[in-house]
Every structure is written in C-alpha cells, then in structure tokens.
Design a protein around this motif. Structure first.
Motif, PDB file in Angstrom:
ATOM      1  N   THR A  61       0.900  -1.383   0.014  1.00  0.00           N
ATOM      2  CA  THR A  61      -0.049  -0.060   0.324  1.00  0.00           C
ATOM      3  C   THR A  61       0.836   1.265   0.067  1.00  0.00           C
ATOM      4  O   THR A  61       1.708   1.631   1.032  1.00  0.00           O
ATOM      5  N   PRO A  62       1.015   2.165  -1.125  1.00  0.00           N
ATOM      6  CA  PRO A  62       1.606   3.189  -1.104  1.00  0.00           C
ATOM      7  C   PRO A  62       0.976   4.491  -0.662  1.00  0.00           C
ATOM      8  O   PRO A  62      -0.380   4.532  -0.625  1.00  0.00           O
ATOM      9  N   THR A  63       1.792   5.436  -0.145  1.00  0.00           N
ATOM     10  CA  THR A  63       1.296   6.816   0.171  1.00  0.00           C
ATOM     11  C   THR A  63       2.257   7.777  -0.592  1.00  0.00           C
ATOM     12  O   THR A  63       3.426   7.739  -0.407  1.00  0.00           O
ATOM     13  N   ILE A  64       1.431   8.629  -1.298  1.00  0.00           N
ATOM     14  CA  ILE A  64       2.514   9.678  -2.025  1.00  0.00           C
ATOM     15  C   ILE A  64       2.312  11.095  -1.890  1.00  0.00           C
ATOM     16  O   ILE A  64       0.897  11.517  -1.775  1.00  0.00           O
ATOM     17  N   LYS A  65       3.378  11.634  -1.578  1.00  0.00           N
ATOM     18  CA  LYS A  65       3.181  13.172  -1.613  1.00  0.00           C
ATOM     19  C   LYS A  65       3.949  13.890  -2.625  1.00  0.00           C
ATOM     20  O   LYS A  65       5.066  13.642  -2.787  1.00  0.00           O
ATOM     21  N   PRO A 116      -6.960  11.021  -6.458  1.00  0.00           N
ATOM     22  CA  PRO A 116      -6.880   9.642  -7.020  1.00  0.00           C
ATOM     23  C   PRO A 116      -5.769   9.630  -7.845  1.00  0.00           C
ATOM     24  O   PRO A 116      -5.144   8.444  -8.186  1.00  0.00           O
ATOM     25  N   THR A 117      -4.919  10.606  -8.426  1.00  0.00           N
ATOM     26  CA  THR A 117      -3.972  10.593  -9.303  1.00  0.00           C
ATOM     27  C   THR A 117      -2.624  11.415  -8.752  1.00  0.00           C
ATOM     28  O   THR A 117      -2.817  12.360  -7.896  1.00  0.00           O
ATOM     29  N   ALA A 118      -1.496  11.140  -9.135  1.00  0.00           N
ATOM     30  CA  ALA A 118      -0.220  11.875  -8.718  1.00  0.00           C
ATOM     31  C   ALA A 118       0.983  12.123  -9.759  1.00  0.00           C
ATOM     32  O   ALA A 118       0.769  11.116 -10.192  1.00  0.00           O
ATOM     33  N   LEU A 119       0.959  13.190 -10.460  1.00  0.00           N
ATOM     34  CA  LEU A 119       1.761  13.476 -11.611  1.00  0.00           C
ATOM     35  C   LEU A 119       2.699  14.807 -11.161  1.00  0.00           C
ATOM     36  O   LEU A 119       2.017  15.798 -10.876  1.00  0.00           O
ATOM     37  N   ALA A 120       3.945  14.633 -11.537  1.00  0.00           N
ATOM     38  CA  ALA A 120       4.872  15.911 -11.231  1.00  0.00           C
ATOM     39  C   ALA A 120       5.539  15.871 -12.526  1.00  0.00           C
ATOM     40  O   ALA A 120       6.033  14.923 -13.200  1.00  0.00           O
ATOM     41  N   PRO A 178       3.844   8.122 -10.489  1.00  0.00           N
ATOM     42  CA  PRO A 178       3.502   6.790  -9.703  1.00  0.00           C
ATOM     43  C   PRO A 178       2.460   6.143 -10.025  1.00  0.00           C
ATOM     44  O   PRO A 178       1.155   6.480  -9.840  1.00  0.00           O
ATOM     45  N   VAL A 179       2.730   4.770 -10.329  1.00  0.00           N
ATOM     46  CA  VAL A 179       1.451   3.917 -10.476  1.00  0.00           C
ATOM     47  C   VAL A 179       1.602   2.687  -9.745  1.00  0.00           C
ATOM     48  O   VAL A 179       2.223   1.733  -9.890  1.00  0.00           O
ATOM     49  N   ALA A 180       0.971   2.388  -8.513  1.00  0.00           N
ATOM     50  CA  ALA A 180       0.915   1.447  -7.640  1.00  0.00           C
ATOM     51  C   ALA A 180       2.270   1.045  -6.983  1.00  0.00           C
ATOM     52  O   ALA A 180       2.791   1.914  -6.688  1.00  0.00           O
ATOM     53  N   HIS A 181       3.084   0.001  -7.294  1.00  0.00           N
ATOM     54  CA  HIS A 181       4.371  -0.318  -7.034  1.00  0.00           C
ATOM     55  C   HIS A 181       5.454   0.198  -7.898  1.00  0.00           C
ATOM     56  O   HIS A 181       6.443  -0.140  -7.830  1.00  0.00           O
ATOM     57  N   ARG A 208      10.862   2.661 -16.227  1.00  0.00           N
ATOM     58  CA  ARG A 208       9.944   1.995 -15.235  1.00  0.00           C
ATOM     59  C   ARG A 208      10.870   1.544 -14.108  1.00  0.00           C
ATOM     60  O   ARG A 208      12.049   0.969 -14.218  1.00  0.00           O
ATOM     61  N   PHE A 209      10.366   2.169 -12.845  1.00  0.00           N
ATOM     62  CA  PHE A 209      11.345   1.625 -11.584  1.00  0.00           C
ATOM     63  C   PHE A 209      10.344   0.998 -10.442  1.00  0.00           C
ATOM     64  O   PHE A 209       9.349   1.561 -10.301  1.00  0.00           O
ATOM     65  N   MET A 210      10.697  -0.222 -10.220  1.00  0.00           N
ATOM     66  CA  MET A 210       9.868  -1.031  -9.560  1.00  0.00           C
ATOM     67  C   MET A 210      10.212  -0.509  -7.897  1.00  0.00           C
ATOM     68  O   MET A 210      11.608  -0.219  -7.535  1.00  0.00           O
ATOM     69  N   LEU A 211       9.300  -0.294  -7.062  1.00  0.00           N
ATOM     70  CA  LEU A 211       9.608   0.440  -5.896  1.00  0.00           C
ATOM     71  C   LEU A 211       9.120  -0.718  -4.684  1.00  0.00           C
ATOM     72  O   LEU A 211       7.767  -1.193  -4.755  1.00  0.00           O
TER      73      LEU A 211
END
Length: 759
Positions: A259-263, A295-299, A381-384, A455-458
């Motif tokens: 479960t990710p949390t993004i700021k 719902p989304t996060a884009l930088a 960021p999308v899921a993991h 793509r980078f797996m987190l």
C-alpha cells in the motif's frame, strides 16, 4: 585500514584546503567534500596495501577499493586509440543505475614499465562514515535469502531488463557471475563487466543460474521462480520481452500486498540573475498533493528555451498538454494497464506536446535560434512502480536510504559522445559545447523526437527529485542530497521545507538560472502475501510483439488523440463451446463469402482490369504488419544503413573499401541545387571484415579499422558525401527487414541556444 596522514582536498579551485577524511564540508570554505569511492579493475591479487596512497592521490581502502583524495582534479584518461576495450562501459551509460562508469585510469610503475588500472566510479559499497568503514555490497545470491518476495522478483526483473543491452555489448556473462552481481538495497548493481567468451550465454543459461535461487525463494514465489527458470531452460521463454512480461505478472500479484502513500510538492523561482521565470511545473508551485485522497499523482518540471522570445510560453504549453493527455491514462485501474503500452502512451503525450509547440513556432515563422522550446521531466507513480519520462537536460534523481541515483541521462553533446563510445564522461563534459542540447520539445516534428521513458519498481520508501538545471548544475544534488533530502526518509524533515531549502541552495550556490524542483515522496507499507503467486507463461508471444511493433512504426497511431491505454480484461477468457444450430447456416454463408472475396482479390492482383478495394478497417488492425516502404537514396533518412559496392576516396585520403557499412547520421538539403541534391553525414560502423550475424537484431560489431586503407580518425569522424557521390559509387541501401550491422544510435543536431541565454 585508514591512513592517519591521509587528507581530503577541497574541490573548490580557489581553496583546495586539506581536510580530515571524517569531514563532510571544507573546514575553510564550507564547500561539500565529495568522497569518490572507486573500484580498480586489475588482474592481480590487489591494487595495493590498505592505507597506501597511489599516484599521490588514491588512498587504498581495500584490495580493489580506492578513495580519490583530490576529487577536484580530473583523473588520467586513456588515449582514444586505446579506448576500444572500454566502449562497452561507455555505450551502456543509459544503464548506469546498474553498470559502473569509467572514472579514469591509474598508471602503476613496475620497474621500467607500467601497468594501466581501470578505475570505475560509484561501485556498490556499504559505507559507514561514523567509523570510516567501507565494504562491498552483498552478492545477490547472499542477500537473496533475507529479501522479501517483492524484492526478490524485483531483482530478477532488473536482470531481465539488463540482459539484452549487455548481450549486445558482449558482456551478458556479467549477469551470471555471482561475485560481480551485487545488490544495494532494491537495486541490482555490477562491480564491473565480464566479457563473454566465444560462445555468448543464452537465456537457458540464465534459467540455470536462477534455478540456484529457488531453494531460498520466499514461499509466495518459490514455485513462480522455479517455473520461470525451467521455462527459460526449456526454451518456453525465448525472449527478454516475454520474460519481462511474465515477471510483470508476478510483481502485479505481489503488488496487492503493498500500500503506497504519495506526496508531491513543487517549487519554482526566478533566481537572482534573471528577470523572467521561463520554468514551469505541475502541480503549481507551492502546492502539496497527496495520494490518497487525490486519485492521481503526477509531477512535471519544464525548463523553457527561447529567452524573452517565448521559453515560458513553451514550458507552460507543454505542462498543459501533458496534463490533458495523462489525465485520461490515470483513469484506468492499474490491474487493467499494460506497462509497455503505458510507456508508449506517455511518450505519445510528449510527442503531442512537442507538435503543439512546434506548430506554434511554424505559425509564427520562428527559425533557428528564434524557435521556442522546453525540456521536460515527469514522474507518474502507479501502484508499485514509478514511470519517468524526459527530454532535454532536466533531471530525475532517485533517493533511498542507500544512495542518490541519477536515473535520467541528459540529451546533450557530452552524453552523446559517451553513448557512441567516443569519450569518458568526466572528460566529455569539459569540452566546449558539452552541455548543448541535442533535443528538446518544439524544435521539430515529433518524428525526429526520441523521449526516454523508464519504469522503476518500488519496494521501499523513496524520494524522487525532478529538477531543472538551475539546481543540478555543478553537482549540487550530489553534494546536498544526504544533508537535505535524506532526512525526509528518516522522518526528520518536512517535504515542503526541503523544497524551499533546495531552491535556496540553487540560488546561493549556482544563481545563474531559474530553478524548479518537484519532490515525490513515496512511502510503502508491505506485508508478505499468504497466497502463492503462479507464473503465467504465454504459449506464443509473437502476437503481442507484432502489435507493439506496429504501434511504434505507424505514424497515424502516434498522432491519434483518441488512442487510449490498453485495457486488459479483468475476466478470464470465455472458453468457446459448440455453436447453436441457428448460427451454423449464417456462419457457413460468411465463410463462403469471405472465400469468394479472397479469390476475387487474388484475381485482381494478377490481371483484373478494374481496381478492387480492400476493407479499410482491415488496414488498421495492428496485428497485421504493414508492408514496409522501400528504402532508396531518394528517401534516405537518419538511422538507415548503406553499403558501399565500390571503393570511395574521402577528402582526407582514407579509403572506404567495397563492403563498408555506413549509418546515416544527418541528411542536409542543398538550397543552391535545383535538382534536389543533398549531402549526408554518416559514420563507419562495419566493413567486409566484420562478422555480421545473419539472424540477430543486435549484432555485436567490434571492428573499427578498415582493411587495406589508412585508418580513420580516432573519433571515427563522420563521413560527408553528397547524393551524386553516392549514386556514382553504386551504394545500396539496406531495407528495414535486413540484418542491421550497426548499432543504431541517431545523432540529432545540436540545438543552438537562443540569442539570450536559455533557462
């Protein structure tokens, strides 16, 4: 073992004070003291004794680990004539997250002669500054047993991505050597490169290597790893694309346990020396976005080019366009997204933004330095996973508790020189015009634009920093990440305050430009799944490969604004059953009509006097490969390969013998010619003595010297010929389906800065 007399010299050329090794900042001028740890590649038991100082600057910390005590000085570099053995490192610079790069060479005297030791920068090391202890990072096979199932699959996924580029350089054996294959947190990193023997390793050997990991795999993926390994050995998985697709499926299954949390926070500033801010960012400067609840996060960070002529217009137009395009992509649930398709759609969004800026330039009749443009770097960021797309020299950095990693490669002259194997990066950046861009948005049509997406797996907490060169110039990120950004990950700093602090550093330490930063803080909560992940090995991968190829080559699909990210059905395919009786008769009629139509069409192809038009919908089916356009001298384009059928004499007197292959770099029209004449810049990439595999997409070409002729210049300077010379020489153009004897690396023209300095 530390040498008590060893000191670290300040890199500031106006200071150069000696400092204790324990200091992070110069005690005289407060300049950050970089610690450049190096790996020595030498065929000997060791490079020296711990505590010994070599060449009056390199402190030996371990058998093959050195510390450069004079980081402000350039290291010695080999002569270009001796660069050939190093070119695998240089050409793999796009993968420097995993492959070490060349720092320089060390000459050690041995009696009347000397030996040359290759020095690689940023090796996988565990450094404890508090006790001044340095040791090698763990071997993957050792760290494997203690890793989570997510990280274990992540490591395999990275190796799968590295296999093809390393194989094309003849160094795939590096991924089968447990000593070389190291890990640094979630990253797979190589100590150095091991060159393949006569028989290059194939995927079945990778399967055999992975099979050794099955016994210590986590219960959730043990059967998965075993099945993938056996499928590689038995040839059921016969391409890296197929392998990556299978691993993607496994990671998607494990991702449900994460479960990710993004700021996200952005900050932009005009800077102390500029009157106008031509940078732009999304979210708007000073806005903090959190997901959830958003719902989304884009930088996005853009750095405008064009001075008062419109750099700010270009950067804001790019932001607006990208937001519109990506907004549609992010509405699709992750479980329904094909990752390769999403990468394609992100690059397509960049292409649309490019064309909008370019069309505005054309509409305002802007030419040359008057054209407005912008660099771009964005993080989604999308899921993991984290998706990074970039064009130009705005950068993305990935900061974890283990280090700071630059994940983008600047689209500038210096990076191009290294990618082509012409120079070491530390030397290339010292040359004039090294920082000139070779591509940016708005400088031409999207057909000549090549965005970079990754793509980078987190599987751990991380911070991604997106920045314009107002901060990244002069290695400010590398100098200050540990003191300014790392505290975010250990809970000692607020992300908003850090963004403000980075802008302050940029203005104080650089100050020559606008500055824009975006920080993406990714926090993850993970638990080991109780279910067992199963590997889905597709029976055939050819259909998907054909589909992706057609999307990449069909310009009508690239420019289609209605194209959406591919949605994968969330239900299992329904098994077909016997047809009801009422469907049989109509089916027979349809089959008969289709057969009759095919028969008539074949007649029409032979001698039918009237044209017969095929169904236009059929031509849009991406699984049906389109007939490639016939290549000729008339439509010669960059990236194509031509072959000489006779000897050609050049102006500087070397000969291009018959059978030489040349790759087209640039085609230039001749405005004074009424007959449509043009000149072509090319590079020699192979000749008749080069062994060219008949059935491979990426043959390894190593020959650079032409037989029976004067050697070409050391840097393989481009060959310039005009159309009439090519025609008189009887050259032939290789078709798209022919084996390519060149490594296709396009060399776009350098983008000249505008009359006023670009931001």
């Amino acid at each position: 073992m530390e040498n008590d007399a060893a000191t670290l010299y300040c890199p500031n050329e106006n200071c150069q004070a000696a400092n204790p090794l324990t200091h992070k900042f110069c005690q005289r001028c407060s300049t950050p003291l970089p610690k450049n740890y190096l790996w020595a590649v030498v065929d000997a038991p060791s490079v020296g004794s711990p505590g010994e100082i070599l060449a009056d600057r390199y402190l030996v910390l371990d058998k093959f680990v050195l510390l450069d005590t004079k980081p402000g000085l350039l290291a010695l570099t080999p002569e270009l004539d001796n660069l050939q053995p190093l070119r695998a490192y240089l050409r793999l610079i796009p993968y420097r997250l995993h492959v070490p790069q060349v720092y320089g060479v060390l000459f050690l005297a041995e009696g009347p002669s000397h030996r040359e030791v290759l020095l690689l920068e940023k090796p996988p090391l565990l450094v404890d500054d508090t006790i001044q202890q340095v040791q090698l990072g763990s071997e993957l096979t050792t760290a494997w047993r203690d890793a989570t199932s997510m990280r274990q699959l992540n490591w395999l996924w990275q190796i799968a991505h590295l296999w093809q580029p390393l194989a094309s350089e003849g160094v795939a054996s590096s991924l089968l050597d447990s000593y070389v294959l190291r890990v640094e947190g979630s990253l797979v990193r190589l100590l150095d490169l091991r060159f393949d023997a006569a028989n290059s390793p194939e995927l079945p050997q990778l399967g055999e290597f992975w099979q050794q990991l099955v016994s210590n795999a986590k219960p959730a993926i043990a059967k998965f790893v075993e099945q993938v390994s056996l499928s590689l050995i038995q040839g059921e998985i016969n391409s890296t694309d197929q392998l990556i697709g299978v691993l993607d499926g496994g990671l998607a299954g494990l991702g449900r346990s994460q479960t990710p949390t993004i700021k996200i926070i952005t900050k932009t500033d005009t800077g102390p020396s500029r009157q106008r801010n031509e940078d732009a960012c999304s979210p708007p400067s000073g806005t903090l976005v959190s997901k959830p609840p958003q719902p989304t996060a884009l930088a996005i960070v853009c750095d405008g080019i064009g001075g008062h002529e419109g750099g700010n217009v270009a950067s804001n137009l790019a932001i607006e366009t990208i937001q519109q395009q990506v907004q549609q992509l992010t509405k699709v649930p992750y479980d329904h997204i094909d990752p390769s398709q999403l990468l394609y759609d992100l690059e397509k969004a960049v292409a649309i933004a490019n064309d909008k800026i370019s069309q505005r330039n054309d509409g305002e009749n802007r030419q040359g330095r008057q054209r407005m443009g912008t660099t771009l770097v964005m993080a989604l960021p999308v899921a993991h996973e984290m998706y990074i797309t970039h064009v130009g020299d705005s950068r993305a950095y990935w900061i974890t508790r283990h280090g700071c990693y630059q994940v983008t490669l600047d689209d500038d002259v210096a990076s191009r020189e290294v990618r082509l194997g012409y120079a070491i990066y530390r030397e290339a950046v010292q040359q004039s015009a090294a920082g000139s861009l070779v591509q940016a948005l708005g400088m031409g049509p999207s057909t000549s634009l090549h965005p970079t997406s990754g793509r980078f797996m987190l599987d751990e907490d991380a911070v991604f920093l997106l920045t314009s060169d107002g901060l990244s110039d002069f290695d400010r990120v590398e100098e200050y990440w540990e003191t300014e950004i790392l505290p975010i990950l250990i809970g000692e700093a607020n992300i908003t305050n850090v963004a403000d602090r980075l802008v302050e550093i940029a203005n104080a330490k650089n100050g020559h430009d606008n500055v824009t930063v975006a920080l993406v803080h990714y926090q993850v909560e993970y638990w080991e799944p109780e279910i067992t992940i199963k590997a889905v090995i597709p029976e055939s991968y050819s259909a998907k490969t054909a589909d992706f190829t057609s999307r990449a080559t069909d310009p009508t699909l690239l420019g289609s604004p209605n194209h959406k990210t591919q949605v994968i059905p969330d239900k299992e395919p329904v098994k077909t059953s016997s047809l009801p009786l009422q469907w049989i008769v109509p089916l027979i009629i349809v089959v008969a009509a289709a057969s009759l139509g095919l028969f008539v069409k074949q007649l029409g192809l032979q001698s039918w006097p009237f044209p017969i038009f095929s169904n236009p919908i059929q031509t849009l089916n991406p699984t049906i490969p389109a007939t490639p356009t016939l290549r000729s001298l008339a439509n010669l384009s960059p990236g194509w390969v031509i072959k000489t059928n006779t000897e050609i004499s050049l102006a500087n007197n070397p000969l291009l013998p018959r059978g030489t292959f040349l790759e087209v770099i640039e085609k230039r029209a001749n405005p004074k010619s009424a007959s449509g004449d043009f000149s072509v810049n090319m590079r020699v990439c192979a000749n008749k003595s080069t062994q060219i595999p008949a059935n491979t997409n990426n043959p390894a070409v190593t020959s650079s010297v032409l037989p029976n002729s004067k050697p070409l210049p050391a840097k393989e300077k481009p060959v310039l010929l005009n159309l009439s010379q090519l025609k008189s020489s009887g050259v032939s153009v290789l078709q798209s389906d022919a084996p390519n004897p060149c490594r296709t690396v396009t060399q776009p023209p350098v983008i000249q800065p505008p009359d006023t300095s670009p931001t």
